[in-house]
Design a protein around this motif. Structure first.
Motif, PDB file in Angstrom:
ATOM      1  N   ASP A  16      -7.903  17.212   7.120  1.00  0.00           N
ATOM      2  CA  ASP A  16      -7.317  15.952   7.371  1.00  0.00           C
ATOM      3  C   ASP A  16      -7.735  14.964   6.246  1.00  0.00           C
ATOM      4  N   LEU A  17      -7.103  14.974   4.907  1.00  0.00           N
ATOM      5  CA  LEU A  17      -7.524  14.279   3.821  1.00  0.00           C
ATOM      6  C   LEU A  17      -6.546  13.210   3.505  1.00  0.00           C
ATOM      7  N   ARG A  18      -6.862  12.032   3.390  1.00  0.00           N
ATOM      8  CA  ARG A  18      -5.773  10.997   3.203  1.00  0.00           C
ATOM      9  C   ARG A  18      -6.356  10.091   2.238  1.00  0.00           C
ATOM     10  N   LEU A  19      -5.126   9.549   1.433  1.00  0.00           N
ATOM     11  CA  LEU A  19      -5.710   8.670   0.253  1.00  0.00           C
ATOM     12  C   LEU A  19      -4.679   7.396   0.412  1.00  0.00           C
ATOM     13  N   SER A  36       0.786  -1.214   0.131  1.00  0.00           N
ATOM     14  CA  SER A  36       0.113  -0.194   0.021  1.00  0.00           C
ATOM     15  C   SER A  36       0.847   0.918   0.157  1.00  0.00           C
ATOM     16  N   VAL A  37       0.325   2.318  -0.430  1.00  0.00           N
ATOM     17  CA  VAL A  37       0.933   3.666  -0.297  1.00  0.00           C
ATOM     18  C   VAL A  37      -0.154   4.508   0.201  1.00  0.00           C
ATOM     19  N   SER A  38       0.323   5.326   1.092  1.00  0.00           N
ATOM     20  CA  SER A  38      -0.596   6.392   1.635  1.00  0.00           C
ATOM     21  C   SER A  38      -0.074   7.547   1.547  1.00  0.00           C
ATOM     22  N   TYR A  39      -0.906   8.517   1.348  1.00  0.00           N
ATOM     23  CA  TYR A  39      -0.497  10.153   1.040  1.00  0.00           C
ATOM     24  C   TYR A  39      -1.658  11.079   1.821  1.00  0.00           C
ATOM     25  N   LYS A  40      -0.945  11.972   2.905  1.00  0.00           N
ATOM     26  CA  LYS A  40      -1.834  12.808   3.328  1.00  0.00           C
ATOM     27  C   LYS A  40      -1.782  13.988   2.655  1.00  0.00           C
ATOM     28  N   VAL A  41      -2.751  14.605   2.139  1.00  0.00           N
ATOM     29  CA  VAL A  41      -2.897  15.761   1.486  1.00  0.00           C
ATOM     30  C   VAL A  41      -2.449  16.892   2.129  1.00  0.00           C
ATOM     31  N   PRO A  42      -1.829  17.831   1.752  1.00  0.00           N
ATOM     32  CA  PRO A  42      -1.268  18.922   2.660  1.00  0.00           C
ATOM     33  C   PRO A  42      -2.168  20.027   2.681  1.00  0.00           C
ATOM     34  N   ILE A  43      -3.296  19.868   3.018  1.00  0.00           N
ATOM     35  CA  ILE A  43      -4.596  21.128   3.230  1.00  0.00           C
ATOM     36  C   ILE A  43      -4.869  21.333   4.448  1.00  0.00           C
ATOM     37  N   PRO A  44      -5.644  22.162   4.925  1.00  0.00           N
ATOM     38  CA  PRO A  44      -5.713  22.356   6.355  1.00  0.00           C
ATOM     39  C   PRO A  44      -6.613  21.301   6.961  1.00  0.00           C
ATOM     40  N   GLN A  91      -6.271 -19.408  -4.031  1.00  0.00           N
ATOM     41  CA  GLN A  91      -5.943 -18.136  -3.550  1.00  0.00           C
ATOM     42  C   GLN A  91      -6.858 -17.140  -4.400  1.00  0.00           C
ATOM     43  N   SER A  92      -7.479 -16.167  -3.867  1.00  0.00           N
ATOM     44  CA  SER A  92      -8.091 -15.088  -4.696  1.00  0.00           C
ATOM     45  C   SER A  92      -7.346 -14.286  -5.407  1.00  0.00           C
ATOM     46  N   PRO A  93      -7.779 -13.926  -6.789  1.00  0.00           N
ATOM     47  CA  PRO A  93      -6.843 -13.108  -7.647  1.00  0.00           C
ATOM     48  C   PRO A  93      -6.691 -11.655  -6.930  1.00  0.00           C
ATOM     49  N   ARG A  94      -5.498 -11.254  -7.709  1.00  0.00           N
ATOM     50  CA  ARG A  94      -5.014  -9.766  -7.260  1.00  0.00           C
ATOM     51  C   ARG A  94      -6.383  -9.038  -7.337  1.00  0.00           C
ATOM     52  N   TYR A  95      -6.486  -7.975  -6.578  1.00  0.00           N
ATOM     53  CA  TYR A  95      -7.231  -6.900  -6.438  1.00  0.00           C
ATOM     54  C   TYR A  95      -6.823  -5.619  -5.846  1.00  0.00           C
ATOM     55  N   ALA A  96      -7.294  -4.524  -6.124  1.00  0.00           N
ATOM     56  CA  ALA A  96      -6.863  -3.311  -5.586  1.00  0.00           C
ATOM     57  C   ALA A  96      -7.935  -2.551  -4.777  1.00  0.00           C
ATOM     58  N   GLN A  97      -7.745  -1.690  -3.834  1.00  0.00           N
ATOM     59  CA  GLN A  97      -8.613  -1.095  -2.941  1.00  0.00           C
ATOM     60  C   GLN A  97      -8.197   0.526  -2.731  1.00  0.00           C
ATOM     61  N   LEU A  98      -8.959   1.230  -3.319  1.00  0.00           N
ATOM     62  CA  LEU A  98      -8.822   2.844  -3.014  1.00  0.00           C
ATOM     63  C   LEU A  98      -9.650   3.262  -1.637  1.00  0.00           C
ATOM     64  N   THR A  99      -8.944   3.849  -0.452  1.00  0.00           N
ATOM     65  CA  THR A  99      -9.572   4.433   0.492  1.00  0.00           C
ATOM     66  C   THR A  99      -9.125   5.880   0.574  1.00  0.00           C
ATOM     67  N   VAL A 100     -10.408   6.839   0.488  1.00  0.00           N
ATOM     68  CA  VAL A 100     -10.194   8.140   0.891  1.00  0.00           C
ATOM     69  C   VAL A 100     -10.670   8.582   2.066  1.00  0.00           C
ATOM     70  N   THR A 101     -10.157   9.213   2.898  1.00  0.00           N
ATOM     71  CA  THR A 101     -10.684   9.445   4.382  1.00  0.00           C
ATOM     72  C   THR A 101     -10.500  10.939   4.540  1.00  0.00           C
ATOM     73  N   TRP A 102     -11.728  11.609   4.993  1.00  0.00           N
ATOM     74  CA  TRP A 102     -11.706  13.036   5.481  1.00  0.00           C
ATOM     75  C   TRP A 102     -12.181  12.944   6.871  1.00  0.00           C
ATOM     76  N   ASN A 103     -11.363  13.789   7.660  1.00  0.00           N
ATOM     77  CA  ASN A 103     -11.536  14.075   9.030  1.00  0.00           C
ATOM     78  C   ASN A 103     -11.579  15.589   9.360  1.00  0.00           C
ATOM     79  N   TYR A 104     -12.652  15.882  10.035  1.00  0.00           N
ATOM     80  CA  TYR A 104     -12.841  17.398  10.373  1.00  0.00           C
ATOM     81  C   TYR A 104     -12.724  17.467  11.837  1.00  0.00           C
TER      82      TYR A 104
END
Length: 999
Positions: free
Chosen positions: A943-946, A933-941, A986-999
């Motif tokens: 809390d937005l994380r991808l 996985s790769v996670s990125y916190k968007v640098p805005i006031p 085994q289950s085939p490869r799959y991808a999952q995107l999570t977008v989290t916003w906290n105020y």
């Protein structure tokens, strides 16, 4: 990890203190802070008080240290606290921050210096930073939502539990929510959410669950758990949900798994190039959007947390033949919430509830795999309902400095309903003949016009209440309590179609005996079966416990306890069917701080654990249960759309020996003096801190399961032939007492003792003459394991955990369910149907994995960007060549014998068999599961994380289960052409995107 939180190192650094130790388990959804105040002169100022305060909620709790400086602050909700020490009349001195983890206690030993003229005590920084749990006797893994937010772990509580060393995913159809802990079957675990037991009690496979974002922390207990926990011979998953605070918070989270991000599943082909599993159209699209809000209704006193999640799940699948295409839809939302009322500093009331009810509607179409064509018109529609509404209320009270209590009541509901549009007119029809018997492959197997295997309507309701207490007396911490569950199953079940009949077509040797009759010259026969049950079935599980945690010396803790349990499973008439009382489960553990500085620990424990009888036993064995089987000559198919066969003359009588629709005299069908299923366990472990961040651990585990409760077909006892062909629930290999004929007058009139280690199965010669008795082997299961671990605690930059488990799981019975033959009715396996099923069947069991490697780690590339990975590597499971008969009598259950010559002889003694040992045909391949996985916190006031996670990056689709029926049942000497081919992958490869916003 062995019973410590991965954030310990960072916590200890913040304190400059030894905070890593865990005292004996706290109440299920709380934690505690314990420790000692020390001074240079060895004297602790009188009246010293230790206080913890949660700045987020204003929660405050204080206790007074005893004359030796020892203190304990229990009943602390999970979170971060400020800690301080004060003397009477003096100002408080700050110690630092303390993190309280689920189900454990954080140890803080505080050195004190001089006392000022104003009564303020000086707090000195301790010299040792420790990650070793010098007061824990459990084997457990604590994982927080913060760690999971960094790691590529699928959003499922099962995926979290599989991070624990030694945990193995179940096989076949039992693998969905099933986990094997320490060699157990998947039907031996217990799951708690906020202290409420949410385990499926119908057959103990599965549990209620909530969205990932609703959880705060998980604790996975893999062994050595204290007397507070019971009803498990596997593992315990203990989870707590999020709560509100003084700060108003809100947010949203989107989880997106499109089918376009999935690799295609592979179709599977046999040695002749014929496709036997069609999977290339099996995929799904899943998305979920949840919104939450939390805050204070009354500042510092009353808090709320609420979540609503909209869901959209659309699975596609085909049948194995590639002739049916299923398109499903499930879009029921989740809702849940929690209220916490801090009545006073010493009293708290929490209310918690959620709904996980979900309806899935599946449209069924005709399908041509070769052309990829799906019919325009729907052929059928299937309806499934699962889940329900759940709630609990918990009141806790610190009565005084030494006594605390907690009371809880809650209800857990699970629906299980299945039906379809075609159920009224379509029966289940199966053609079990093979190509060697003149039937083309496209006409074999399921020939039904409905895909509903059964019509089922069920609602399982658990009403749970418990009271837990802690009382500190000098060097002793006494923990005691009681709990009671009323588990009720309202249940109806039948086959679809006219008459509720299922049809099975077979070929049998012409002229051979069948059901007391003779197979016709054509060899073609059909069996009809009505299989119905209905009623309300209740089970009451109760227990009380007492435990003494004795601090024998400052460096040595002794844990002595016992749990006393009772199980009362009632039949459809409301009377007790299986009732077992006064089951004493002793527990003994120790933890030794070898150096006295918290850096090295030796620990161990001995314990006994009992397993309840699942409600499926009450329903299938003690209700208005009808199992009516009738044999006929098969005259071919009618040509009607429902494929119902033409039936000729009846062969033998109607057999309803396993249930005639009424609640029978159950005394003749159940062991009066039933012995419970229990497991004894021994663990010895070692932990050592290498530095402030690194620690290593090693442990050895031994488990032994020595009994079973299962169904047995008692054919005779040698006592007037009094019991003939009766199915009883009992203890295989032990003496069973049932109601029978004691004076040979043809009627049951008294109790008969049957030593099933020696008798219970009649033996006959080729001419049908009775020649003696045969008994059952005693069930056995043992598990031996060595676990090694290394851990590098997360410090804001990187963290790492690795474990290796060397395990040996042997026996002649997996447990209450059977993965080898994919049988999920707990306690009703084929293992003990007659003595020959398990004869010479001791060997490596289905969940045996010799080697397991597990790695997980995360690394912060920048302040906002991080990467993480998990890797699981494990050796394969044993493969057994199951036969369908034995060299000792004319029965056709699974066996550890294979016929090699004269197999079609009507004279049983002329057939020649060879022994086929359990696990004798090698193992399935090693499997490798790499997730990144790769996670990125968007640098805005705000809390937005991808987070983008890719599971099974290598797209490994290796075989994990195979067809182990070398001779299909009822086909002695006829090799199964599909033997050894894969059935699960085994289950085939799959991808999952999570977008989290906290105020």
């Amino acid at each position: 990890m062995k019973a410590y939180n991965i954030k310990r190192a960072a916590l200890c650094v913040a304190l400059g203190a030894c905070l890593a130790t865990l005292a004996p388990s706290a109440f299920a959804q709380d934690g505690a802070v314990v420790g000692r105040l020390t001074s240079d002169a060895g004297q602790v100022p009188a009246g010293a008080t230790v206080t913890v305060r949660n700045p987020a909620t204003g929660f405050v709790r204080s206790v007074q240290a005893d004359s030796k400086g020892s203190y304990r602050i229990p009943l602390l909700p999970v979170g971060t606290y400020d800690m301080e020490v004060s003397l009477p009349g003096g100002a408080a001195s700050r110690v630092g921050q303390v993190t309280v983890s689920l189900g454990s206690a954080t140890t803080v030993n505080v050195p004190l210096g001089a006392v000022s003229t104003l009564g303020t005590v000086e707090v000195r920084a301790p010299q040792v930073v420790s990650m070793v749990d010098v007061k824990s006797t459990e084997s457990a893994t604590n994982i927080t939502r913060e760690e999971l937010s960094r790691l590529p772990v699928d959003r499922d509580i099962t995926a979290v539990a599989l991070l624990a060393p030694g945990a193995v995913k179940g096989k076949g159809s039992l693998g969905g929510q099933g986990i094997s802990f320490g060699g157990s079957s998947v039907a031996e675990n217990t799951v708690y959410i906020n202290g409420l037991n949410v385990t499926d009690f119908y057959n103990r496979v599965g549990f209620s669950s909530v969205p990932f974002s609703f959880y705060q922390e998980f604790q996975v207990k893999t062994g050595g758990y204290s007397v507070e926990f019971g009803r498990s011979t596997g593992g315990v998953i203990n989870a707590v949900t999020r709560s509100g605070s003084n700060d108003f918070k809100a947010g949203a989270e989107l989880v997106f798994e499109p089918r376009a991000w999935q690799s295609q599943a592979r179709d599977r082909y046999d040695g002749d190039g014929s496709r036997y599993i069609t999977a290339s159209r099996d995929d799904y699209s899943r998305s979920a959007l949840n919104v939450f809000a939390s805050g204070a209704l009354v500042q510092d006193r009353l808090f709320f947390f609420g979540m609503y999640e909209a869901r959209d799940y659309t699975p596609n699948s085909t049948n194995d033949a590639g002739t049916v295409f299923n398109r499903g839809t499930a879009d029921d939302p989740f809702w849940g919430g929690k209220l916490d009322w801090q009545i006073t500093d010493n009293q708290m009331l929490s209310l918690f509830g959620f709904s996980d009810k979900s309806d899935t509607v599946t449209d069924v179409y005709r399908y041509d795999h070769d052309t990829g064509t799906v019919a325009a018109e729907r052929n059928n529609q299937i309806y499934n309902t699962v889940g329900g509404r759940n709630w609990s209320g918990t009141y806790s009270w610190q009565v005084n400095n030494d006594l605390t209590m907690k009371l809880m009541y809650g209800e857990n509901k699970r629906n299980r309903t299945q039906s379809s549009l075609m159920d009224e007119n379509c029966n289940r029809v199966f053609d079990n003949r093979t190509a060697s018997q003149g039937v083309p492959s496209n006409l074999q197997g399921d020939r039904s016009c409905t895909s509903s295997s059964q019509l089922e309507s069920a609602l399982d309701t658990r009403k749970a209440a418990r009271a837990d207490f802690e009382w500190s007396i000098g060097n002793h911490l006494l923990r005691f309590g009681l709990d009671r569950e009323e588990n009720t199953s309202d249940y109806e079940r039948a086959y679809p179609g006219p008459g509720g009949l299922r049809y099975d077509i077979y070929y049998r040797t012409p002229g051979s005996s069948l059901n007391g009759g003779t197979v016709p010259a054509s060899g073609l026969v059909a069996r009809t079966r009505r299989y119905e049950v209905a009623g309300s079935f209740e089970t009451i599980n109760s227990a009380y416990y007492l435990e003494d945690n004795w601090q024998v010396t400052p460096n040595f803790l002794l844990n002595i306890g016992a749990r006393v349990e009772g199980f009362d499973n009632k039949g459809g008439d409301g009377d007790s069917y299986i009732k077992i009382d006064n089951m004493i489960a002793p527990r003994l553990g120790f933890a030794w701080d070898v150096r006295g500085d918290g850096t090295t620990k030796v620990f161990g424990n001995l314990g006994r654990y009992y397993l309840p009888v699942a409600n499926v036993i009450n329903i299938k064995q003690a209700g208005g249960f009808l199992d009516e089987r009738t044999w006929y000559e098969f005259l071919g198919y009618t040509g009607a759309t429902n494929n119902v066969p033409n039936l000729g003359g009846q062969i033998g009588p109607v057999d309803n020996s396993q249930g005639d629709g009424s609640v029978p005299d159950l005394r003749a069908e159940v062991n009066r003096d039933m012995d419970p299923v229990y497991q004894d366990e021994a663990i010895l472990g070692f932990q050592h801190m290498l530095s402030e961040s690194w620690s290593v651990a090693a442990s050895v585990t031994y488990r032994r399961l020595s009994n079973a409760i299962d169904d047995m077909n008692i054919t005779a006892t040698g006592q007037c032939g009094a019991i003939d062909g009766v199915w009883i629930m009992g203890n295989p290999g032990r003496t069973n007492t049932v109601w029978g004929d004691t004076n040979c007058d043809g009627s049951n009139d008294g109790w008969i003792d049957i030593d099933t280690s020696k008798e219970g199965w009649a033996l006959y010669d080729d001419d049908g003459n009775y020649v003696g008795q045969r008994g059952w082997v005693k069930p056995k299961r043992d598990y031996k394991a060595l676990e090694l671990q290394v851990d590098r605690a997360w410090d804001g930059k990187w963290g790492f955990n690795a474990s290796y488990t060397l395990a040996y799981g042997r026996g002649n019975a997996e447990g209450p369910v059977n993965s080898d033959t994919d049988f999920a009715d707990a306690g009703r396996t084929e293992n003990f149907d007659n003595p020959w099923v398990n004869y010479r069947g001791y060997g490596y069991l289905a969940n045996d994995r010799r080697h397991q490697f597990k790695f997980r780690g995360s690394y912060a590339l920048t302040e906002n960007l991080s990467v993480a990975a998990t890797l699981g590597v494990q050796s394969g499971s044993p493969i057994t060549r199951f036969g369908a008969g034995n060299p000792f009598d004319d029965t056709d259950f699974h066996s550890y014998y294979v016929c090699v010559s004269n197999c079609q002889s009507t004279v049983p003694s002329e057939r020649v068999f060879v022994h086929s040992p359990r696990g004798g045909d090698g193992r399935t391949p090693w499997t490798y599961d790499l997730d990144v996985s790769v996670s990125y916190k968007v640098p805005i006031p705000t809390d937005l994380r991808l987070k983008l996670a890719v599971y099974n990056v290598l797209n490994q689709q290796r075989v994990v289960t195979v067809d182990q029926d070398y001779e299909p049942q009822d086909s002695i000497g006829t090799p199964n052409p599909m033997y050894g081919y894969g059935t699960g992958f085994q289950s085939p490869r799959y991808a999952q995107l999570t977008v989290t916003w906290n105020y």
